[in-house]
Design a protein around this motif. Structure first.
Motif, PDB file in Angstrom:
ATOM      1  N   PRO A   2       0.828  -1.206   0.000  1.00 10.01           N
ATOM      2  CA  PRO A   2       0.000   0.000   0.000  1.00 10.01           C
ATOM      3  C   PRO A   2       0.865   1.259   0.000  1.00 10.01           C
ATOM      4  N   ALA A   3       0.391   2.289  -0.685  1.00 11.39           N
ATOM      5  CA  ALA A   3       1.163   3.528  -0.839  1.00 11.39           C
ATOM      6  C   ALA A   3       1.528   4.155   0.502  1.00 11.39           C
ATOM      7  N   ASP A   4       0.598   4.114   1.475  1.00  7.11           N
ATOM      8  CA  ASP A   4       0.898   4.724   2.776  1.00  7.11           C
ATOM      9  C   ASP A   4       2.012   3.973   3.499  1.00  7.11           C
ATOM     10  N   LEU A   5       2.058   2.662   3.328  1.00  5.79           N
ATOM     11  CA  LEU A   5       3.114   1.867   3.947  1.00  5.79           C
ATOM     12  C   LEU A   5       4.464   2.168   3.297  1.00  5.79           C
ATOM     13  N   VAL A   6       4.471   2.304   1.990  1.00  7.45           N
ATOM     14  CA  VAL A   6       5.710   2.639   1.281  1.00  7.45           C
ATOM     15  C   VAL A   6       6.214   4.008   1.733  1.00  7.45           C
ATOM     16  N   ARG A   7       5.293   4.978   1.899  1.00  8.37           N
ATOM     17  CA  ARG A   7       5.712   6.305   2.385  1.00  8.37           C
ATOM     18  C   ARG A   7       6.337   6.208   3.772  1.00  8.37           C
ATOM     19  N   ASP A   8       5.722   5.411   4.648  1.00 10.29           N
ATOM     20  CA  ASP A   8       6.273   5.233   5.994  1.00 10.29           C
ATOM     21  C   ASP A   8       7.662   4.610   5.937  1.00 10.29           C
ATOM     22  N   LEU A   9       7.816   3.612   5.086  1.00 13.08           N
ATOM     23  CA  LEU A   9       9.120   2.959   4.948  1.00 13.08           C
ATOM     24  C   LEU A   9      10.162   3.920   4.395  1.00 13.08           C
ATOM     25  N   GLU A  10       9.783   4.698   3.392  1.00 17.01           N
ATOM     26  CA  GLU A  10      10.726   5.663   2.818  1.00 17.01           C
ATOM     27  C   GLU A  10      11.116   6.723   3.847  1.00 17.01           C
ATOM     28  N   ARG A  11      10.142   7.188   4.636  1.00 13.73           N
ATOM     29  CA  ARG A  11      10.428   8.187   5.668  1.00 13.73           C
ATOM     30  C   ARG A  11      11.372   7.616   6.715  1.00 13.73           C
ATOM     31  N   ARG A  12      11.092   6.383   7.145  1.00 11.76           N
ATOM     32  CA  ARG A  12      11.939   5.754   8.149  1.00 11.76           C
ATOM     33  C   ARG A  12      13.361   5.572   7.610  1.00 11.76           C
ATOM     34  N   ALA A  13      13.472   5.142   6.367  1.00 17.80           N
ATOM     35  CA  ALA A  13      14.789   4.960   5.754  1.00 17.80           C
ATOM     36  C   ALA A  13      15.551   6.281   5.716  1.00 17.80           C
ATOM     37  N   ALA A  14      14.875   7.349   5.308  1.00 20.39           N
ATOM     38  CA  ALA A  14      15.523   8.665   5.244  1.00 20.39           C
ATOM     39  C   ALA A  14      15.941   9.138   6.634  1.00 20.39           C
ATOM     40  N   ASP A  15      15.075   8.932   7.630  1.00 18.30           N
ATOM     41  CA  ASP A  15      15.400   9.342   9.001  1.00 18.30           C
ATOM     42  C   ASP A  15      16.637   8.628   9.521  1.00 18.30           C
ATOM     43  N   ARG A  16      16.841   7.395   9.081  1.00 13.49           N
ATOM     44  CA  ARG A  16      17.974   6.599   9.558  1.00 13.49           C
ATOM     45  C   ARG A  16      19.191   6.661   8.647  1.00 13.49           C
ATOM     46  N   GLY A  17      19.054   7.343   7.533  1.00 14.63           N
ATOM     47  CA  GLY A  17      20.161   7.409   6.582  1.00 14.63           C
ATOM     48  C   GLY A  17      20.417   6.071   5.906  1.00 14.63           C
ATOM     49  N   GLN A  18      19.373   5.278   5.728  1.00 11.90           N
ATOM     50  CA  GLN A  18      19.482   3.966   5.102  1.00 11.90           C
ATOM     51  C   GLN A  18      18.788   3.999   3.750  1.00 11.90           C
ATOM     52  N   ASP A  19      19.103   2.992   2.920  1.00 13.05           N
ATOM     53  CA  ASP A  19      18.286   2.853   1.721  1.00 13.05           C
ATOM     54  C   ASP A  19      17.067   2.017   2.078  1.00 13.05           C
ATOM     55  N   LEU A  20      16.089   2.003   1.193  1.00 12.52           N
ATOM     56  CA  LEU A  20      14.822   1.340   1.466  1.00 12.52           C
ATOM     57  C   LEU A  20      15.011  -0.151   1.740  1.00 12.52           C
ATOM     58  N   ARG A  21      15.891  -0.780   0.999  1.00 10.19           N
ATOM     59  CA  ARG A  21      16.139  -2.221   1.177  1.00 10.19           C
ATOM     60  C   ARG A  21      16.648  -2.532   2.582  1.00 10.19           C
ATOM     61  N   GLU A  22      17.587  -1.729   3.076  1.00 10.27           N
ATOM     62  CA  GLU A  22      18.125  -1.940   4.425  1.00 10.27           C
ATOM     63  C   GLU A  22      17.026  -1.808   5.485  1.00 10.27           C
ATOM     64  N   THR A  23      16.192  -0.790   5.329  1.00 11.07           N
ATOM     65  CA  THR A  23      15.126  -0.550   6.293  1.00 11.07           C
ATOM     66  C   THR A  23      14.114  -1.683   6.297  1.00 11.07           C
ATOM     67  N   VAL A  24      13.685  -2.123   5.111  1.00 13.88           N
ATOM     68  CA  VAL A  24      12.717  -3.213   5.023  1.00 13.88           C
ATOM     69  C   VAL A  24      13.305  -4.489   5.606  1.00 13.88           C
ATOM     70  N   THR A  25      14.551  -4.777   5.302  1.00 11.68           N
ATOM     71  CA  THR A  25      15.210  -5.971   5.841  1.00 11.68           C
ATOM     72  C   THR A  25      15.251  -5.932   7.356  1.00 11.68           C
ATOM     73  N   GLU A  26      15.637  -4.796   7.919  1.00 13.04           N
ATOM     74  CA  GLU A  26      15.715  -4.646   9.377  1.00 13.04           C
ATOM     75  C   GLU A  26      14.345  -4.838  10.029  1.00 13.04           C
ATOM     76  N   LEU A  27      13.323  -4.203   9.456  1.00 13.10           N
ATOM     77  CA  LEU A  27      11.989  -4.312  10.029  1.00 13.10           C
ATOM     78  C   LEU A  27      11.428  -5.727   9.925  1.00 13.10           C
ATOM     79  N   LEU A  28      11.691  -6.387   8.820  1.00 15.70           N
ATOM     80  CA  LEU A  28      11.240  -7.778   8.686  1.00 15.70           C
ATOM     81  C   LEU A  28      11.915  -8.671   9.724  1.00 15.70           C
ATOM     82  N   ARG A  29      13.211  -8.472   9.928  1.00 19.39           N
ATOM     83  CA  ARG A  29      13.918  -9.281  10.933  1.00 19.39           C
ATOM     84  C   ARG A  29      13.381  -9.005  12.334  1.00 19.39           C
ATOM     85  N   GLN A  30      13.112  -7.741  12.633  1.00 18.91           N
ATOM     86  CA  GLN A  30      12.544  -7.403  13.946  1.00 18.91           C
ATOM     87  C   GLN A  30      11.169  -8.038  14.110  1.00 18.91           C
TER      88      GLN A  30
END
Length: 87
Positions: A2-30
């Motif tokens: 969903p578009a809102d989820l992608v926006r949240d992921l992109e925002r989180r990635a930017a806040d952490r200085g990560q790319d989207l793949r790193e953020t999604v991988t981290e969240l999935l592992r958590q």
């Protein structure tokens, strides 16, 4: 996704200085490592605060990423969603 989820992921990635793949991988592992109740949902408990008498949700999974700015972003996104749905 969903578009809102992608926006949240992109925002989180930017806040952490990560790319989207790193953020999604981290969240999935958590998420995969979070304790689960018998029905498969995350374990949470609704409690009443002893001083205020107000209910709150106690999660066994840490909310370490919940900064005041992150909470504000979530609330703003929710308001925008409600506004769009009301049209």
């Amino acid at each position: 996704l969903p578009a809102d989820l992608v926006r949240d992921l992109e925002r989180r990635a930017a806040d952490r200085g990560q790319d989207l793949r790193e953020t999604v991988t981290e969240l999935l592992r958590q998420g995969l490592g979070a304790p689960q109740a018998e029905n498969g949902s995350p374990r949470t408990t609704i409690k009443v605060h002893p001083k205020t008498g107000l209910p709150f949700i106690e999660c066994q999974h840490p909310a370490k990423d919940m900064t005041p700015q992150r909470v504000a972003d979530i609330l703003l996104d929710q308001e925008a969603t409600w506004h769009d749905e009301a049209r």
